[in-house]
Scaffold this active site. Sequence first.
Site, PDB file in Angstrom:
ATOM      1  N   ALA A  67      -2.683  -0.233   5.396  1.00  0.00           N
ATOM      2  CA  ALA A  67      -2.264  -0.069   6.781  1.00  0.00           C
ATOM      3  C   ALA A  67      -1.253   1.071   6.805  1.00  0.00           C
ATOM      4  O   ALA A  67      -0.596   1.364   5.801  1.00  0.00           O
ATOM      5  CB  ALA A  67      -1.642  -1.362   7.278  1.00  0.00           C
ATOM      6  N   GLY A 112      -4.113  -3.117   3.175  1.00  0.00           N
ATOM      7  CA  GLY A 112      -5.195  -3.316   4.141  1.00  0.00           C
ATOM      8  C   GLY A 112      -6.515  -2.709   3.681  1.00  0.00           C
ATOM      9  O   GLY A 112      -7.587  -3.169   4.079  1.00  0.00           O
ATOM     10  N   GLU A 115      -7.979  -5.226   1.411  1.00  0.00           N
ATOM     11  CA  GLU A 115      -8.461  -6.339   2.250  1.00  0.00           C
ATOM     12  C   GLU A 115      -9.773  -5.958   2.954  1.00  0.00           C
ATOM     13  O   GLU A 115     -10.652  -6.801   3.135  1.00  0.00           O
ATOM     14  CB  GLU A 115      -7.385  -6.704   3.275  1.00  0.00           C
ATOM     15  CG  GLU A 115      -6.153  -7.296   2.598  1.00  0.00           C
ATOM     16  CD  GLU A 115      -4.974  -7.450   3.545  1.00  0.00           C
ATOM     17  OE1 GLU A 115      -4.483  -6.414   4.040  1.00  0.00           O
ATOM     18  OE2 GLU A 115      -4.563  -8.583   3.797  1.00  0.00           O
ATOM     19  N   GLU A 135       2.015  -5.066  -0.648  1.00  0.00           N
ATOM     20  CA  GLU A 135       2.838  -5.300   0.552  1.00  0.00           C
ATOM     21  C   GLU A 135       4.241  -5.825   0.249  1.00  0.00           C
ATOM     22  O   GLU A 135       5.189  -5.492   0.940  1.00  0.00           O
ATOM     23  CB  GLU A 135       2.118  -6.277   1.497  1.00  0.00           C
ATOM     24  CG  GLU A 135       0.995  -5.653   2.298  1.00  0.00           C
ATOM     25  CD  GLU A 135      -0.350  -5.682   1.584  1.00  0.00           C
ATOM     26  OE1 GLU A 135      -0.394  -5.885   0.349  1.00  0.00           O
ATOM     27  OE2 GLU A 135      -1.369  -5.490   2.271  1.00  0.00           O
TER      28      GLU A 135
HETATM   29  N1  DAK Z   1       0.376   4.677   5.280  1.00  0.00           N
HETATM   30  C1  DAK Z   1       0.706   5.889   5.781  1.00  0.00           C
HETATM   31  N2  DAK Z   1       0.604   7.031   5.078  1.00  0.00           N
HETATM   32  C2  DAK Z   1       0.169   6.940   3.822  1.00  0.00           C
HETATM   33  C3  DAK Z   1      -0.200   5.702   3.235  1.00  0.00           C
HETATM   34  C4  DAK Z   1      -0.082   4.532   4.033  1.00  0.00           C
HETATM   35  N3  DAK Z   1      -0.436   3.321   3.582  1.00  0.00           N
HETATM   36  N4  DAK Z   1      -0.591   5.943   1.972  1.00  0.00           N
HETATM   37  C5  DAK Z   1      -0.487   7.262   1.789  1.00  0.00           C
HETATM   38  N5  DAK Z   1      -0.026   7.866   2.884  1.00  0.00           N
HETATM   39  C6  DAK Z   1       0.222   9.285   3.106  1.00  0.00           C
HETATM   40  C7  DAK Z   1       1.504   9.731   2.406  1.00  0.00           C
HETATM   41  O1  DAK Z   1       2.623   9.423   3.217  1.00  0.00           O
HETATM   42  C8  DAK Z   1       1.266  11.212   2.277  1.00  0.00           C
HETATM   43  O2  DAK Z   1       1.497  11.820   3.536  1.00  0.00           O
HETATM   44  P1  DAK Z   1       2.279  13.257   3.614  1.00  0.00           P
HETATM   45  O3  DAK Z   1       3.573  13.046   2.957  1.00  0.00           O
HETATM   46  O4  DAK Z   1       1.382  14.212   2.867  1.00  0.00           O
HETATM   47  O5  DAK Z   1       2.341  13.528   5.098  1.00  0.00           O
HETATM   48  C9  DAK Z   1      -0.225  11.298   2.000  1.00  0.00           C
HETATM   49  O6  DAK Z   1      -0.783  10.057   2.471  1.00  0.00           O
HETATM   50  C10 DAK Z   1      -0.559  11.432   0.521  1.00  0.00           C
HETATM   51  O7  DAK Z   1       0.109  10.389  -0.153  1.00  0.00           O
HETATM   52  P2  DAK Z   1       1.112  10.647  -1.381  1.00  0.00           P
HETATM   53  O8  DAK Z   1       1.722  12.000  -1.277  1.00  0.00           O
HETATM   54  O9  DAK Z   1       2.008   9.476  -1.448  1.00  0.00           O
HETATM   55  O10 DAK Z   1       0.088  10.662  -2.599  1.00  0.00           O
HETATM   56  P3  DAK Z   1       0.366  10.186  -4.096  1.00  0.00           P
HETATM   57  O11 DAK Z   1      -0.821  10.607  -4.874  1.00  0.00           O
HETATM   58  O12 DAK Z   1       1.723  10.649  -4.564  1.00  0.00           O
HETATM   59  O13 DAK Z   1       0.408   8.600  -4.026  1.00  0.00           O
HETATM   60  C11 DAK Z   1      -0.369   6.408  -3.338  1.00  0.00           C
HETATM   61  C12 DAK Z   1      -0.753   7.895  -3.624  1.00  0.00           C
HETATM   62  C13 DAK Z   1      -1.586   5.715  -2.729  1.00  0.00           C
HETATM   63  C14 DAK Z   1       0.012   5.713  -4.655  1.00  0.00           C
HETATM   64  C15 DAK Z   1       0.840   6.401  -2.371  1.00  0.00           C
HETATM   65  O14 DAK Z   1       0.506   7.232  -1.234  1.00  0.00           O
HETATM   66  C16 DAK Z   1       1.168   5.031  -1.873  1.00  0.00           C
HETATM   67  O15 DAK Z   1       1.811   4.226  -2.560  1.00  0.00           O
HETATM   68  N6  DAK Z   1       0.793   4.754  -0.602  1.00  0.00           N
HETATM   69  C17 DAK Z   1       1.130   3.490   0.011  1.00  0.00           C
HETATM   70  C18 DAK Z   1       0.225   2.414  -0.515  1.00  0.00           C
HETATM   71  C19 DAK Z   1       0.592   1.072   0.056  1.00  0.00           C
HETATM   72  O16 DAK Z   1       1.714   0.585  -0.101  1.00  0.00           O
HETATM   73  N7  DAK Z   1      -0.371   0.487   0.748  1.00  0.00           N
HETATM   74  C20 DAK Z   1      -0.167  -0.768   1.394  1.00  0.00           C
HETATM   75  C21 DAK Z   1       0.301  -0.488   2.775  1.00  0.00           C
HETATM   76  S1  DAK Z   1       0.908  -1.965   3.506  1.00  0.00           S
HETATM   77  C22 DAK Z   1       0.300  -7.071   8.575  1.00  0.00           C
HETATM   78  C23 DAK Z   1      -0.800  -6.287   8.775  1.00  0.00           C
HETATM   79  C24 DAK Z   1      -1.249  -5.500   7.780  1.00  0.00           C
HETATM   80  C25 DAK Z   1      -0.565  -5.434   6.594  1.00  0.00           C
HETATM   81  C26 DAK Z   1       0.542  -6.205   6.399  1.00  0.00           C
HETATM   82  C27 DAK Z   1       0.968  -7.026   7.355  1.00  0.00           C
HETATM   83  N8  DAK Z   1       0.778  -7.884   9.632  1.00  0.00           N
HETATM   84  C28 DAK Z   1       0.806  -7.290  10.901  1.00  0.00           C
HETATM   85  C29 DAK Z   1       1.374  -9.124   9.343  1.00  0.00           C
HETATM   86  C30 DAK Z   1      -1.003  -4.510   5.605  1.00  0.00           C
HETATM   87  C31 DAK Z   1      -0.094  -3.792   4.971  1.00  0.00           C
HETATM   88  C32 DAK Z   1      -0.453  -2.687   4.132  1.00  0.00           C
HETATM   89  O17 DAK Z   1      -1.580  -2.325   3.967  1.00  0.00           O
END
Ligand code: DAK
Length: 261
Positions: A67, A112, A115, A135
């Site tokens: 997400a 997400g 998921e 998360e």
């Molecule tokens: N959201 C927004 N932008 C993201 C992103 C994300 N999940 N993942 C990557 N990006 C963006 C980065 O910010 C970056 O943007 P710029 O800085 O270039 O503008 C671009 O994509 C490239 O990413 P990186 O520069 O970070 O690339 P790396 O190779 O260094 O790292 C990575 C890749 C996948 C390891 C890293 O980007 C990362 O850790 N991303 C976040 C992964 C993550 O934590 N995913 C889970 C998200 S939380 C709920 C509903 C839904 C959810 C929870 C609760 N309720 C309403 C209760 C779900 C939550 C999630 O999914």
Amino acid sequence: MTQDDLVLHARDGAVVTLTVNRPKALNALNFDVLHALGRRLDEVAADSEVRAVVLTGSGDRAFVAGADIAAMQTMGYLDALAFAQLGNGILTKIEQMRKPVIAAVNGFALGGGCELALVCDVILASTKAKFGLPEVSLGVIPGFGGTQRLARLIGRNAAKHWVMTGDVYSAEEAQRIGLVYHLHEPGDLMDAALSTARKMAMRGPFALAEAKHIINRGLQLPLSAAIELEAAAFARCFLTADQREGMTAFLEKRPAVFTGH
Ligand code: DAK
């Protein structure tokens, strides 16, 4: 770029490929992407000529990296509830669609994104894919059914390890625990996913739909109740022309031509 470009649609015979297309943000899911995905899913669900769907991510880095964290950062309780309901509604469309949906995981499938893959009927992945539910590192829990679907798929203890460490896992590990069915070299993944989809598209559509439904539903029931549901679904197949066609074609030693009726 219009909102519909956030999820691309490509048709090859009876198979549609949907591609989440926000590569600069690693295909992260925000409200617009989720709405676009919902519209695409409604289209393919309503099109009787479409018999199988492949879901993937744009570019070579990510399936869906989760997400959208930037969009979630400032959410309050009601926004978070609306977001979770929207996401869960989209995933439910996949779960309840009477056609197979194959996830072709070409890179990061985190949060997400993991998921989203989990709700698909089959997960095929590139050897470079990475999976995880990170998360808790962000101070939240998975919100699109991840805690529940992962625990049902890989068991309580492994799911707790995934969810409570927030670790990111290799494609090999995801296959070892049964999350991924097959791994493919990155350049071969889409061909493999399309070939699986084409194979399913040649089978009886009603039978496929019943099989998908009965496996999903049966996993939520005691075995005896699930077996009863299976018997009823088996019998329903005998209400279709496709049952006659499938069995007649076998006896006549020719390929079956199914219509979905
Ligand atoms: N959201 C927004 N932008 C993201 C992103 C994300 N999940 N993942 C990557 N990006 C963006 C980065 O910010 C970056 O943007 P710029 O800085 O270039 O503008 C671009 O994509 C490239 O990413 P990186 O520069 O970070 O690339 P790396 O190779 O260094 O790292 C990575 C890749 C996948 C390891 C890293 O980007 C990362 O850790 N991303 C976040 C992964 C993550 O934590 N995913 C889970 C998200 S939380 C709920 C509903 C839904 C959810 C929870 C609760 N309720 C309403 C209760 C779900 C939550 C999630 O999914």
